[in-house]
Design a protein around this motif. Structure first.
Motif, PDB file in Angstrom:
ATOM      1  N   LEU A 139       0.874  -1.168   0.000  1.00  0.00           N
ATOM      2  CA  LEU A 139       0.000   0.000   0.000  1.00  0.00           C
ATOM      3  C   LEU A 139       0.912   1.219   0.000  1.00  0.00           C
ATOM      4  CD1 LEU A 139      -2.737   1.483   0.344  1.00  0.00           C
ATOM      5  CD2 LEU A 139      -2.371   1.328   2.826  1.00  0.00           C
ATOM      6  N   VAL A 161       1.138   5.306   0.520  1.00  0.00           N
ATOM      7  CA  VAL A 161       0.444   6.475   1.042  1.00  0.00           C
ATOM      8  C   VAL A 161       1.242   7.718   0.647  1.00  0.00           C
ATOM      9  CG1 VAL A 161      -0.500   7.641   3.054  1.00  0.00           C
ATOM     10  CG2 VAL A 161      -0.428   5.131   2.993  1.00  0.00           C
ATOM     11  N   LYS A 178      -1.569  14.606  -1.226  1.00  0.00           N
ATOM     12  CA  LYS A 178      -2.576  14.927  -2.238  1.00  0.00           C
ATOM     13  C   LYS A 178      -2.019  15.764  -3.379  1.00  0.00           C
ATOM     14  CE  LYS A 178      -6.939  14.559   0.235  1.00  0.00           C
ATOM     15  NZ  LYS A 178      -8.187  15.247   0.644  1.00  0.00           N
ATOM     16  N   ASN A 201       1.088  11.298  -7.191  1.00  0.00           N
ATOM     17  CA  ASN A 201      -0.267  11.098  -7.700  1.00  0.00           C
ATOM     18  C   ASN A 201      -0.298  10.673  -9.161  1.00  0.00           C
ATOM     19  OD1 ASN A 201      -2.497  12.200  -5.616  1.00  0.00           O
ATOM     20  ND2 ASN A 201      -0.586  13.311  -5.330  1.00  0.00           N
ATOM     21  N   GLU A 250      -3.210   5.577  -1.530  1.00  0.00           N
ATOM     22  CA  GLU A 250      -4.042   6.454  -0.713  1.00  0.00           C
ATOM     23  C   GLU A 250      -3.304   7.773  -0.511  1.00  0.00           C
ATOM     24  OE1 GLU A 250      -7.041   5.842   0.354  1.00  0.00           O
ATOM     25  OE2 GLU A 250      -7.258   3.669   0.114  1.00  0.00           O
ATOM     26  N   THR A 251      -4.046   8.835  -0.202  1.00  0.00           N
ATOM     27  CA  THR A 251      -3.408  10.136  -0.014  1.00  0.00           C
ATOM     28  C   THR A 251      -3.806  10.784   1.305  1.00  0.00           C
ATOM     29  OG1 THR A 251      -5.173  11.336  -1.172  1.00  0.00           O
ATOM     30  CG2 THR A 251      -3.298  10.575  -2.487  1.00  0.00           C
ATOM     31  N   THR A 264      -5.713   9.543  10.249  1.00  0.00           N
ATOM     32  CA  THR A 264      -6.054   8.850   9.010  1.00  0.00           C
ATOM     33  C   THR A 264      -5.081   7.712   8.733  1.00  0.00           C
ATOM     34  OG1 THR A 264      -6.940  10.913   8.097  1.00  0.00           O
ATOM     35  CG2 THR A 264      -6.452   9.160   6.538  1.00  0.00           C
ATOM     36  N   SER A 265      -3.784   7.957   8.976  1.00  0.00           N
ATOM     37  CA  SER A 265      -2.769   6.927   8.763  1.00  0.00           C
ATOM     38  C   SER A 265      -3.017   5.723   9.667  1.00  0.00           C
ATOM     39  CB  SER A 265      -1.371   7.496   9.022  1.00  0.00           C
ATOM     40  OG  SER A 265      -1.064   8.530   8.123  1.00  0.00           O
ATOM     41  N   LEU A 273      -5.708   3.647   8.183  1.00  0.00           N
ATOM     42  CA  LEU A 273      -5.229   2.897   7.027  1.00  0.00           C
ATOM     43  C   LEU A 273      -4.360   1.714   7.448  1.00  0.00           C
ATOM     44  CD1 LEU A 273      -4.261   5.866   4.653  1.00  0.00           C
ATOM     45  CD2 LEU A 273      -6.146   4.255   4.313  1.00  0.00           C
TER      46      LEU A 273
END
Length: 377
Positions: free
Chosen positions: A34, A36, A39, A44, A55-56, A83-84, A87
């Motif tokens: 995964l 990370v 944004k 990206n 994921e961002t 958020t991390s 995830l």
């Protein structure tokens, strides 16, 4: 094994992470990943092309002066940690790898809080702010330049690994580079490149120098302007009062840079750490023009490290001109002894097994963590 990769903002942070992933996948095809990223970063557009789940986070860096924006950065960091954590708890990685950039901060810190083994990789001779902060929390710090281990005095473990991008580029086929350029194998090539975007100072010096490369008719120049400067450069060349030299390619970007790099006898470039790892993995002499517009002037420190070991010649941007660049190129091209000595020094600095070294460390961290969970340690 399940691995979370995080790093972003520039290719110098992203490509080492992908090189690590490539090595882990080669060693164990069932490895799951995964990635990370931030944004707003280059990741990206790069990572999704690799088919690694992506994921961002919305994260920014600190300003070095007092600013209200720093309060927003702290709030984004705390939100990023939350958020991390979500995830990580969902993905359940065996290990988390950070390769630099602001996005690494919340991801690696969240992994530390969740007791997941962590490794950060520092590309530059002078560490970035994020890696300095994380070094006290992670399981292992891996550095690209031998002798810089003491830059992390609070780390539990520091290892010299080299830059994993070297492993990817070391496998490049020089014959394919000549084919891509439409040149006979063995053609002496001088590659001038300022990065994917380009470097204004290098472009200006190169435009001043082009009319004189006819003095080296047996050498072919591959001039990569960068996408930002290509149209402007083409117009300047079309309006020039002299005929375009036959021994010149002008390109906006090189999609398969490792192969073209492998076919080159001399490289003129900035001094980003990942690119230097590529150059030394192939043992190529370099003329380096460090960017003065980077944090802590780290590109000059990177470049001087190669110069001190005889692998490069450094031209400060303030001293760069068409004449100074031409003089330096001719000095290396015409002096076979100097060129071969620089190539040998460059090869000695290269660490083509870098990705394998890091992959082995990650497996060790994962096995140890699993043993601890089982109560075997």
């Amino acid at each position: 094994m399940r691995v979370v990769l995080t790093g972003g903002g520039t290719g110098g942070h992203i490509y080492p992470a992908l090189a690590i992933a490539e090595q882990l996948k080669t060693d164990r095809p069932d490895t799951e990943f995964l990635y990370v990223g931030g944004k707003r970063g280059l990741e990206n557009s790069i990572v999704p092309e690799t088919n690694i789940p992506f994921e961002t986070l919305d994260i920014t860096g600190f300003r070095r002066s007092l600013s209200a924006d720093n309060l927003k950065t702290v709030l984004r960091f705390l939100k990023g940690v939350q958020t991390s954590s979500e995830l990580l708890e969902k993905f359940k990685p065996d290990v988390v790898v950070g390769t630099g950039g602001y996005v690494c901060g919340p991801v690696v810190y969240a992994a530390h809080k969740l007791r997941i083994p962590t490794l950060i990789h520092e590309q530059n001779a002078i560490p970035g702010l994020t890696n300095r902060f994380l070094s006290r929390y992670v399981s292992t710090v891996a550095v690209s330049f031998d002798g810089t281990q003491d830059q992390f005095p609070k780390a539990k473990r520091v290892m010299y690994s080299g830059n994993p991008r070297a492993t990817t580029v070391h496998r490049a086929d020089a014959a394919e580079g000549f084919r891509l350029l439409g040149l006979p194998e063995g053609t002496p090539i001088v590659l001038i490149v300022g990065g994917s975007i380009g470097a204004k100072a290098i472009n200006e010096a190169m435009l001043q120098m082009i009319m004189n490369i006819v003095r080296m008719p047996d050498v072919h120049f591959v001039y990569v302007t960068g996408k930002r400067y290509y149209d402007e450069t083409k117009r300047s060349l079309e309006e020039a009062p002299w005929v375009m030299p036959a021994n010149l390619h002008v390109l906006p970007y090189v999609e398969r840079m490792p192969e073209v790099l492998a076919s080159s006898m001399l490289v003129v470039s900035r001094a980003g750490a990942s690119f230097l790892a590529e150059v030394t993995s192939l043992g190529i002499p370099a003329l380096l023009i460090p960017s003065p517009n980077v944090t802590n002037n780290h590109q000059e420190v990177n470049a001087r490290a190669l110069e001190d070991d005889g692998a490069a010649i450094v031209i400060a941007e303030r001293d760069l001109s068409g004449d100074s660049l031409l003089t330096a190129v001719e000095a290396v091209v015409r002096d076979e002894y100097l060129r071969l000595r620089m190539a040998e020094c460059s090869a000695r600095l290269g660490k083509p097994d870098s990705a394998a070294v890091i992959a082995a460390e990650l497996r060790k961290l994962a096995v140890r963590a699993q043993a601890i969970r089982r109560g075997a340690l």
